[in-house]
Design an enzyme around this catalytic site. Structure first.
Site, PDB file in Angstrom:
ATOM      1  N   HIS A   9      32.828  29.920  47.688  1.00 40.30           N
ATOM      2  CA  HIS A   9      33.084  31.329  48.245  1.00 40.30           C
ATOM      3  C   HIS A   9      33.106  32.309  47.019  1.00 40.30           C
ATOM      4  O   HIS A   9      34.235  32.601  46.431  1.00 40.30           O
ATOM      5  CB  HIS A   9      34.254  31.429  49.091  1.00 40.30           C
ATOM      6  CG  HIS A   9      34.550  32.924  49.768  1.00 40.30           C
ATOM      7  ND1 HIS A   9      34.819  32.709  50.960  1.00 40.30           N
ATOM      8  CD2 HIS A   9      33.868  34.001  49.354  1.00 40.30           C
ATOM      9  CE1 HIS A   9      35.049  34.099  51.365  1.00 40.30           C
ATOM     10  NE2 HIS A   9      34.599  34.753  50.539  1.00 40.30           N
ATOM     11  N   HIS A  11      31.268  35.843  45.535  1.00 31.11           N
ATOM     12  CA  HIS A  11      30.179  37.039  45.278  1.00 31.11           C
ATOM     13  C   HIS A  11      29.916  37.134  44.132  1.00 31.11           C
ATOM     14  O   HIS A  11      30.683  37.826  43.125  1.00 31.11           O
ATOM     15  CB  HIS A  11      30.852  38.169  45.987  1.00 31.11           C
ATOM     16  CG  HIS A  11      31.260  37.902  47.492  1.00 31.11           C
ATOM     17  ND1 HIS A  11      30.337  38.278  48.585  1.00 31.11           N
ATOM     18  CD2 HIS A  11      32.441  37.548  48.076  1.00 31.11           C
ATOM     19  CE1 HIS A  11      31.251  37.894  49.680  1.00 31.11           C
ATOM     20  NE2 HIS A  11      32.236  37.388  49.374  1.00 31.11           N
ATOM     21  N   GLU A 192      38.752  36.618  58.468  1.00 26.31           N
ATOM     22  CA  GLU A 192      39.244  37.404  57.125  1.00 26.31           C
ATOM     23  C   GLU A 192      40.371  38.562  57.579  1.00 26.31           C
ATOM     24  O   GLU A 192      41.776  38.395  57.908  1.00 26.31           O
ATOM     25  CB  GLU A 192      38.471  37.845  56.278  1.00 26.31           C
ATOM     26  CG  GLU A 192      38.937  38.450  54.926  1.00 26.31           C
ATOM     27  CD  GLU A 192      38.035  39.205  53.946  1.00 26.31           C
ATOM     28  OE1 GLU A 192      36.931  39.468  54.501  1.00 26.31           O
ATOM     29  OE2 GLU A 192      38.470  39.407  52.665  1.00 26.31           O
ATOM     30  N   ASP A 270      36.322  34.260  45.734  1.00 25.07           N
ATOM     31  CA  ASP A 270      35.765  35.696  46.206  1.00 25.07           C
ATOM     32  C   ASP A 270      35.297  36.595  45.413  1.00 25.07           C
ATOM     33  O   ASP A 270      34.097  36.650  45.211  1.00 25.07           O
ATOM     34  CB  ASP A 270      37.020  36.131  47.267  1.00 25.07           C
ATOM     35  CG  ASP A 270      36.323  37.012  48.449  1.00 25.07           C
ATOM     36  OD1 ASP A 270      35.097  36.740  48.678  1.00 25.07           O
ATOM     37  OD2 ASP A 270      37.104  37.573  49.326  1.00 25.07           O
ATOM     38  N   ASP A 271      35.947  37.245  44.711  1.00 25.20           N
ATOM     39  CA  ASP A 271      35.588  38.291  43.889  1.00 25.20           C
ATOM     40  C   ASP A 271      36.453  38.618  42.603  1.00 25.20           C
ATOM     41  O   ASP A 271      37.450  39.368  42.651  1.00 25.20           O
ATOM     42  CB  ASP A 271      35.568  39.709  44.607  1.00 25.20           C
ATOM     43  CG  ASP A 271      34.710  40.009  45.873  1.00 25.20           C
ATOM     44  OD1 ASP A 271      33.555  39.804  45.560  1.00 25.20           O
ATOM     45  OD2 ASP A 271      35.129  39.683  47.015  1.00 25.20           O
TER      46      ASP A 271
END
Ligand code: HPA
Ligand code: ZN
Length: 329
Positions: A9, A11, A192, A270-271
Site C-alpha cells: 500500500h 502511492h 479508512e 501509504d504516503d
C-alpha cells in the site's frame, strides 16, 4: 526495522519528498507556493484525509515528464530497499496527471523505466497498481481504463483511492468488471474514513482480492468474521492513520485487535513523504508504541508476502518467506 517485507500500500505520488519536489519544480519551470523544502515540510499537518489530498494533488504539478516519474520511483525504491522492502506493489493515480495534460503513457512508461531496473539496482521486485479516483465519475474511471489498455501488460491490478466518504465502491462496478475481464487483480481503499458497508461492497460488488486500510471493519463483527474466514488481506498504514486522524494515537491503533481476530494484516506506509516514515519506520513505530513481540513482527512480515500479487512467481514468494524465517532480530 529491516526485516524482509513486502510493501502493498504505497502511492508513488506520496513518496515525493520536499527536496525532490523543489528539484523537479526547477527542472520544469514550475513555481511552488513555498519558499523552501523546510517551509513545505511544515505544511504537512493534516486534519483529515481531504486536507492531505489537497496538498498531495497540488504538489503533483512538478511531475511532467517520463524522467520525472522514473526519478520519483527510483528514489522510492532506494529508500524502500534500505528499510528491508524486498517487493513493492506501487499505486499510481493516472487521472491526477491526465487532468493536468500529462498523457497516461508518460506516467506508466516513466514509472516502468524505474521498476524494470529495480531488481538489479535495488533488489526489489515490483508490481504496478492503477488507481481510479473515487471522487471523479464512473465514466472518467472507464475512460482512464480504456486509455490504459496499451499499457496493461505493465499493470497487475486496479485500485480505488482519494476522498472516501460519500463515494461508495458500488459506483465503480463496471470498470472493475472490465479490469477483471482483462485479467487484472483488484483492490480498493475501504474503511479508512468510510463505514464498514464500503468494505462489504468492495468485497461483494467489486470482487477485490485485498482491502486497503480496512480499519473500520472492526466496528462490524460479521464483517470481521468474513474477513477472517476468507483471509482477505488488509493493507494497514499505521502512521498514515494517525497523521490523518483516523486513529487518535499509535498506542490506540486497532492492529493488535485485528491480529487477535485472525485477520491477515499487513503494515505499509501509504504516503511516506507526508506521514513521517517508510515501511520499516512503520514497523518500528508500531513495535515501540504497542510493544509488539518478535513473533508478531515476523507474522506481519510473513503476511505481507502471503498477500502479495506474486502469482506466477511462487519461487520468489517462497524465497522471501524463507528470508523472513531466517531473519535474526
Ligand atoms: N486514502 C485515500 N486516497 C489516498 C490516500 C489515502 O490514504 N493516499 C493517497 N491517496
Ligand atoms: Zn492509500
Amino acid at each position: 526495522m529491516t526485516i524482509p517485507k513486502a510493501e502493498l500500500h504505497l502511492h508513488i505520488e506520496g513518496t515525493l519528498e520536499p527536496e525532490l519536489a523543489f528539484a523537479l519544480a526547477e527542472r520544469n519551470g514550475v513555481t511552488l507556493p513555498y519558499a523552501s523544502a523546510d517551509e513545505l515540510r511544515r505544511a504537512y499537518a493534516f486534519d483529515d484525509l481531504q486536507s492531505f489530498l489537497d496538498l498531495y494533488y497540488a504538489l503533483m504539478a512538478v511531475l511532467r515528464t517520463e524522467r520525472d516519474f522514473a526519478d520519483l520511483a527510483d528514489a522510492y525504491l532506494a529508500r524502500a530497499a534500505a528499510q528491508g522492502v524486498r517487493h513493492a506493489e506501487i499505486f499510481f493515480d493516472p487521472q491526477a496527471h491526465t487532468a493536468r495534460g500529462v498523457p497516461i503513457g508518460t506516467v506508466v512508461e516513466g514509472l516502468a523505466r524505474a521498476l524494470d531496473g529495480s531488481r538489479e539496482r535495488h533488489g526489489v521486485s515490483t508490481r504496478l497498481i492503477m488507481c481510479f479516483l473515487r471522487d471523479e465519475s464512473a465514466a472518467s474511471a472507464m475512460e482512464t481504463f480504456e486509455a490504459a489498455r496499451p499499457h496493461l501488460h505493465r499493470i497487475a491490478a486496479v485500485g480505488l483511492d482519494s476522498a472516501e466518504v460519500g463515494h461508495p465502491p458500488v459506483t465503480f462496478r463496471e470498470v472493475y468488471d472490465a479490469a477483471a475481464a482483462a485479467g487484472l487483480r483488484r483492490v480498493a481503499h475501504a474503511g479508512e474514513e468510510g463505514p464498514p458497508a464500503y468494505v462489504w461492497e468492495a468485497l461483494d460488488v467489486l470482487g477485490v482480492d485485498r482491502i486497503d486500510h480496512g480499519i473500520r471493519s472492526m466496528e462490524d463483527p460479521e464483517l470481521v468474521a468474513r474477513l477472517a474466514r476468507d483471509q482477505v488481506p488488509l493493507t494497514v498504514c499505521p502512521l498514515s492513520n494517525v497523521r490523518l486522524r483516523c486513529v487518535a494515537a499509535l498506542d490506540e491503533h486497532p492492529l493488535p485487535a485485528m491480529l487477535d481476530a485472525g485477520l491477515l494484516v499487513t503494515v505499509n506506509s501509504d504516503d511516506p513523504a507526508y506521514f513521517g516514515g517508510y515501511a520499516g519506520d512503520n514497523f518500528d513505530a508500531l513495535r515501540d508504541a504497542l510493544a509488539l513481540d518478535e513473533d508478531t513482527v515476523r507474522r506481519l512480515a510473513r503476511n505481507s508476502f502471503r498477500a502479495a500479487f506474486l502469482d506466477g512467481e511462487e519461487h520468489l514468494r517462497a524465497r522471501y518467506l524463507a528470508e523472513v524465517d531466517a531473519y535474526v532480530f
